[in-house]
Design an enzyme around this catalytic site. Structure first.
Site, mmCIF file in Angstrom:
data_model
loop_
_atom_site.group_PDB
_atom_site.id
_atom_site.type_symbol
_atom_site.label_atom_id
_atom_site.label_comp_id
_atom_site.label_asym_id
_atom_site.label_seq_id
_atom_site.Cartn_x
_atom_site.Cartn_y
_atom_site.Cartn_z
ATOM 1 N N ASP A 30 0.847 -1.186 0.000
ATOM 2 C CA ASP A 30 0.000 0.000 0.000
ATOM 3 C C ASP A 30 0.891 1.248 0.000
ATOM 4 O O ASP A 30 1.881 1.322 0.720
ATOM 5 C CB ASP A 30 -0.911 -0.008 1.233
ATOM 6 C CG ASP A 30 -2.066 0.964 1.109
ATOM 7 O OD1 ASP A 30 -3.215 0.516 1.020
ATOM 8 O OD2 ASP A 30 -1.809 2.190 1.095
ATOM 9 N N ASN A 85 -12.697 -3.215 2.650
ATOM 10 C CA ASN A 85 -13.612 -2.096 2.795
ATOM 11 C C ASN A 85 -14.581 -2.067 1.614
ATOM 12 O O ASN A 85 -14.158 -2.230 0.471
ATOM 13 C CB ASN A 85 -12.824 -0.785 2.868
ATOM 14 C CG ASN A 85 -11.886 -0.731 4.049
ATOM 15 O OD1 ASN A 85 -12.160 -1.337 5.084
ATOM 16 N ND2 ASN A 85 -10.774 -0.026 3.907
ATOM 17 N N GLN A 92 -14.478 2.568 1.522
ATOM 18 C CA GLN A 92 -13.773 2.172 0.302
ATOM 19 C C GLN A 92 -13.482 3.414 -0.532
ATOM 20 O O GLN A 92 -14.374 4.251 -0.749
ATOM 21 C CB GLN A 92 -14.627 1.185 -0.503
ATOM 22 C CG GLN A 92 -13.925 0.684 -1.772
ATOM 23 C CD GLN A 92 -14.726 -0.404 -2.501
ATOM 24 O OE1 GLN A 92 -15.863 -0.727 -2.115
ATOM 25 N NE2 GLN A 92 -14.145 -0.960 -3.551
ATOM 26 N N HIS A 98 -10.227 -5.088 -3.308
ATOM 27 C CA HIS A 98 -8.884 -5.325 -2.757
ATOM 28 C C HIS A 98 -8.990 -5.761 -1.305
ATOM 29 O O HIS A 98 -9.812 -5.256 -0.542
ATOM 30 C CB HIS A 98 -8.002 -4.079 -2.870
ATOM 31 C CG HIS A 98 -8.639 -2.833 -2.338
ATOM 32 N ND1 HIS A 98 -9.578 -2.132 -3.055
ATOM 33 C CD2 HIS A 98 -8.475 -2.170 -1.172
ATOM 34 C CE1 HIS A 98 -9.964 -1.075 -2.347
ATOM 35 N NE2 HIS A 98 -9.327 -1.088 -1.190
ATOM 36 N N HIS A 100 -7.027 -5.720 2.121
ATOM 37 C CA HIS A 100 -5.882 -5.187 2.867
ATOM 38 C C HIS A 100 -5.330 -6.287 3.760
ATOM 39 O O HIS A 100 -6.092 -7.019 4.403
ATOM 40 C CB HIS A 100 -6.327 -4.058 3.805
ATOM 41 C CG HIS A 100 -6.776 -2.800 3.140
ATOM 42 N ND1 HIS A 100 -5.970 -1.696 3.020
ATOM 43 C CD2 HIS A 100 -7.953 -2.462 2.573
ATOM 44 C CE1 HIS A 100 -6.638 -0.725 2.412
ATOM 45 N NE2 HIS A 100 -7.848 -1.153 2.136
HETATM 46 P P1 5GP Z 1 -9.668 1.529 0.443
HETATM 47 O O1 5GP Z 1 -9.774 2.797 1.219
HETATM 48 O O2 5GP Z 1 -10.393 1.631 -0.884
HETATM 49 O O3 5GP Z 1 -10.058 0.304 1.212
HETATM 50 O O4 5GP Z 1 -8.139 1.317 0.165
HETATM 51 C C1 5GP Z 1 -7.464 1.810 -0.951
HETATM 52 C C2 5GP Z 1 -5.999 1.715 -0.630
HETATM 53 O O5 5GP Z 1 -5.269 1.894 -1.825
HETATM 54 C C3 5GP Z 1 -5.527 2.797 0.353
HETATM 55 O O6 5GP Z 1 -4.961 2.172 1.504
HETATM 56 C C4 5GP Z 1 -4.499 3.585 -0.454
HETATM 57 O O7 5GP Z 1 -3.397 3.999 0.309
HETATM 58 C C5 5GP Z 1 -4.102 2.602 -1.545
HETATM 59 N N1 5GP Z 1 -3.712 3.238 -2.790
HETATM 60 C C6 5GP Z 1 -4.395 4.219 -3.453
HETATM 61 N N2 5GP Z 1 -3.737 4.553 -4.583
HETATM 62 C C7 5GP Z 1 -2.621 3.774 -4.617
HETATM 63 C C8 5GP Z 1 -1.537 3.679 -5.552
HETATM 64 O O8 5GP Z 1 -1.463 4.369 -6.571
HETATM 65 N N3 5GP Z 1 -0.570 2.765 -5.272
HETATM 66 C C9 5GP Z 1 -0.615 1.973 -4.153
HETATM 67 N N4 5GP Z 1 0.387 1.111 -3.969
HETATM 68 N N5 5GP Z 1 -1.621 2.043 -3.262
HETATM 69 C C10 5GP Z 1 -2.609 2.930 -3.491
#
Ligand code: 5GP
Ligand code: ZN
Length: 112
Positions: A30, A85, A92, A98, A100
């Site tokens: 992440d 999420n 999300q 995805h 985590h």
């Molecule tokens: P969500 O909030 O949708 O459950 O998690 C999305 C995750 O994707 C977040 O923890 C965020 O830091 C990660 N993320 C968003 N954009 C990028 C990216 O361009 N590269 C990487 N490696 N992680 C990302």
């Protein structure tokens, strides 16, 4: 999907620190790590949210991939958290399914 960040990571248009890859799933660190270990496991096929699939085998594989990586990296016994999420209340932000995986410190419960 052309406007999906995670599809762009899978096809190499956006760089990421790869942790694991096979024909069905991709795992990478992440970008905003919330723990000493924080990686995401995603299906290569675009699926927006957990509400948009009935593919038990693929969704199950996301968890088992995290577990295998945890064993390989040596933190499986100490423990880890996997979480997916979903939509607004689940916080999300990227709409490509995805999982985590967070580890390497004592995590709090309940989450905020
Ligand atoms: P969500 O909030 O949708 O459950 O998690 C999305 C995750 O994707 C977040 O923890 C965020 O830091 C990660 N993320 C968003 N954009 C990028 C990216 O361009 N590269 C990487 N490696 N992680 C990302
Ligand atoms: Zn996508």
């Amino acid at each position: 999907m052309s406007d999906c960040i995670f599809c762009s990571i899978i096809n190499g248009d956006i760089p990421a620190e790869k942790v694991y890859e096979d024909e069905e799933v991709f795992a990478f660190n992440d970008i905003a790590s919330q723990a000493p270990y924080h990686f995401l496991v995603i299906p290569k096929r675009h699926i927006s949210t957990l509400n948009d699939t009935e593919d038990e085998k693929l969704i199950g594989k996301l968890s088992l991939t995290a577990s295998r990586i945890a064993k390989q990296k040596g933190f499986a016994e100490d423990g880890y958290r996997v979480v997916m999420n979903t939509n607004k209340d689940g916080a999300q932000t990227v709409f490509h399914v995805h999982l985590h995986c967070l580890a390497g410190r004592q995590l709090g419960w309940p989450p905020g």
